[in-house]
Design a protein around this motif. Structure first.
Motif, PDB file in Angstrom:
ATOM      1  N   GLU A  84       0.817  -1.214   0.000  1.00 36.89           N
ATOM      2  CA  GLU A  84       0.000   0.000   0.000  1.00 36.89           C
ATOM      3  C   GLU A  84       0.852   1.266   0.000  1.00 36.89           C
ATOM      4  O   GLU A  84       0.560   2.217  -0.736  1.00 36.89           O
ATOM      5  CB  GLU A  84      -0.947   0.005   1.200  1.00 36.89           C
ATOM      6  CG  GLU A  84      -1.886   1.206   1.195  1.00 36.89           C
ATOM      7  CD  GLU A  84      -2.788   1.233   2.407  1.00 36.89           C
ATOM      8  OE1 GLU A  84      -2.291   1.582   3.496  1.00 36.89           O
ATOM      9  OE2 GLU A  84      -3.974   0.906   2.248  1.00 36.89           O
ATOM     10  N   ASN A  85       1.906   1.318   0.805  1.00 41.35           N
ATOM     11  CA  ASN A  85       2.724   2.533   0.887  1.00 41.35           C
ATOM     12  C   ASN A  85       3.435   2.833  -0.434  1.00 41.35           C
ATOM     13  O   ASN A  85       3.492   3.987  -0.848  1.00 41.35           O
ATOM     14  CB  ASN A  85       3.749   2.419   2.020  1.00 41.35           C
ATOM     15  CG  ASN A  85       3.089   2.531   3.378  1.00 41.35           C
ATOM     16  OD1 ASN A  85       2.000   3.078   3.517  1.00 41.35           O
ATOM     17  ND2 ASN A  85       3.742   1.985   4.392  1.00 41.35           N
ATOM     18  N   LEU A  88       0.895   3.985  -2.986  1.00 40.71           N
ATOM     19  CA  LEU A  88       0.517   5.356  -2.702  1.00 40.71           C
ATOM     20  C   LEU A  88       1.605   6.330  -3.162  1.00 40.71           C
ATOM     21  O   LEU A  88       1.299   7.371  -3.760  1.00 40.71           O
ATOM     22  CB  LEU A  88       0.243   5.519  -1.207  1.00 40.71           C
ATOM     23  CG  LEU A  88      -0.512   6.746  -0.762  1.00 40.71           C
ATOM     24  CD1 LEU A  88      -1.795   6.942  -1.557  1.00 40.71           C
ATOM     25  CD2 LEU A  88      -0.818   6.651   0.718  1.00 40.71           C
ATOM     26  N   ILE A 160      -3.275  11.713   3.243  1.00 40.79           N
ATOM     27  CA  ILE A 160      -2.111  10.946   3.705  1.00 40.79           C
ATOM     28  C   ILE A 160      -1.626  11.500   5.042  1.00 40.79           C
ATOM     29  O   ILE A 160      -1.356  10.742   5.976  1.00 40.79           O
ATOM     30  CB  ILE A 160      -0.982  10.959   2.649  1.00 40.79           C
ATOM     31  CG1 ILE A 160      -1.418  10.169   1.414  1.00 40.79           C
ATOM     32  CG2 ILE A 160       0.316  10.395   3.230  1.00 40.79           C
ATOM     33  CD1 ILE A 160      -0.541  10.387   0.185  1.00 40.79           C
ATOM     34  N   LYS A 164      -5.260   8.855   6.371  1.00 38.58           N
ATOM     35  CA  LYS A 164      -6.345   8.262   5.596  1.00 38.58           C
ATOM     36  C   LYS A 164      -5.807   7.778   4.251  1.00 38.58           C
ATOM     37  O   LYS A 164      -6.197   8.258   3.191  1.00 38.58           O
ATOM     38  CB  LYS A 164      -7.480   9.264   5.400  1.00 38.58           C
ATOM     39  CG  LYS A 164      -8.126   9.717   6.687  1.00 38.58           C
ATOM     40  CD  LYS A 164      -9.234  10.715   6.408  1.00 38.58           C
ATOM     41  CE  LYS A 164      -9.929  11.131   7.684  1.00 38.58           C
ATOM     42  NZ  LYS A 164     -11.008  12.093   7.422  1.00 38.58           N
ATOM     43  N   LYS A 165      -4.898   6.811   4.304  1.00 34.36           N
ATOM     44  CA  LYS A 165      -4.260   6.306   3.088  1.00 34.36           C
ATOM     45  C   LYS A 165      -5.268   5.689   2.129  1.00 34.36           C
ATOM     46  O   LYS A 165      -5.171   5.860   0.917  1.00 34.36           O
ATOM     47  CB  LYS A 165      -3.178   5.283   3.439  1.00 34.36           C
ATOM     48  CG  LYS A 165      -1.995   5.876   4.139  1.00 34.36           C
ATOM     49  CD  LYS A 165      -0.989   4.789   4.470  1.00 34.36           C
ATOM     50  CE  LYS A 165       0.150   5.342   5.303  1.00 34.36           C
ATOM     51  NZ  LYS A 165       1.099   4.296   5.665  1.00 34.36           N
ATOM     52  N   ALA A 168      -6.910   8.351   0.191  1.00 36.05           N
ATOM     53  CA  ALA A 168      -6.009   8.897  -0.827  1.00 36.05           C
ATOM     54  C   ALA A 168      -5.929   7.947  -2.017  1.00 36.05           C
ATOM     55  O   ALA A 168      -5.973   8.385  -3.167  1.00 36.05           O
ATOM     56  CB  ALA A 168      -4.625   9.138  -0.229  1.00 36.05           C
ATOM     57  N   LEU A 169      -5.813   6.650  -1.748  1.00 38.42           N
ATOM     58  CA  LEU A 169      -5.774   5.660  -2.838  1.00 38.42           C
ATOM     59  C   LEU A 169      -7.066   5.685  -3.645  1.00 38.42           C
ATOM     60  O   LEU A 169      -7.054   5.552  -4.866  1.00 38.42           O
ATOM     61  CB  LEU A 169      -5.532   4.254  -2.288  1.00 38.42           C
ATOM     62  CG  LEU A 169      -4.093   3.879  -1.984  1.00 38.42           C
ATOM     63  CD1 LEU A 169      -4.025   2.551  -1.241  1.00 38.42           C
ATOM     64  CD2 LEU A 169      -3.262   3.828  -3.248  1.00 38.42           C
TER      65      LEU A 169
END
Length: 182
Positions: A84-85, A88, A160, A164-165, A168-169
């Motif tokens: 995920e990181n 992102l 981010i 709230k990743k 954002a994605l």
């Protein structure tokens, strides 16, 4: 606040999309009329020029909408296998790149429009179209696209920063985000 701005952009884009559909329909009608007239040995003339301008304007304005619905083409073969990181980070890089490039197009388009306006430039075609009349809506479409891209980048960075990743994605990722891979 940010969600409100994003909602307004989506709403404006929906209105723009309806307008673009009407313009496209009008272009199709012009082409059909020209084809029909050719059956009778005559023609409107300039149909290719008009529809060429129309397609440039439609494309410039349609890009902002396409960005908000994650409709731009992206090569996902590698991205989908990342965490995920990293996804992102690549998505932020992608939207930042789009924002910068589109802004450069809009900025570099302004002197062209200004020159056409000041010199009363016309197309070197039978219609002798005043170039600024087609360059203006084209350039404003690119400026709208740039604005949409910068707002989405800023909103993603705020999401981010707030942890709230996933949001954002959802905003700058891909359309198939969260769907099972086959």
């Amino acid at each position: 606040m940010i969600d409100g701005v994003l909602r307004v952009i989506k709403a404006v884009n929906r209105v723009i999309l309806i307008g673009l559909g009407i313009l496209l329909w009008g272009g199709v009608m012009i082409v059909l009329l020209d084809i029909t007239l050719r059956l009778f040995g005559t023609s409107l003339g300039g149909t290719d020029e008009i529809t060429g301008y129309l397609m440039a304007i439609l494309a410039a304005w349609g890009m902002g909408y396409t960005l908000t619905v994650l409709g731009h083409i992206r090569i996902e073969a590698l991205r989908d296998r990342l965490g995920e990181n990293l996804k992102l980070a690549l998505d932020v890089l992608a939207i930042a790149s789009v924002a910068v490039v589109v802004t450069l197009i809009a900025v570099k388009g302004w002197p062209v429009l200004e020159r056409s306006w000041l010199s009363d430039s016309r197309a070197n075609t039978p219609l002798e179209t005043l170039l600024w009349t087609v360059q203006l809506p084209w350039l404003v479409g690119w400026a709208w696209f740039a604005l949409v891209a910068w707002v989405q980048l800023f909103a993603a960075l705020v999401f981010i920063a707030r942890g709230k990743k996933a949001r954002a994605l959802e905003l700058i990722g891909t359309a198939n985000e969260g769907q099972p891979q086959s």
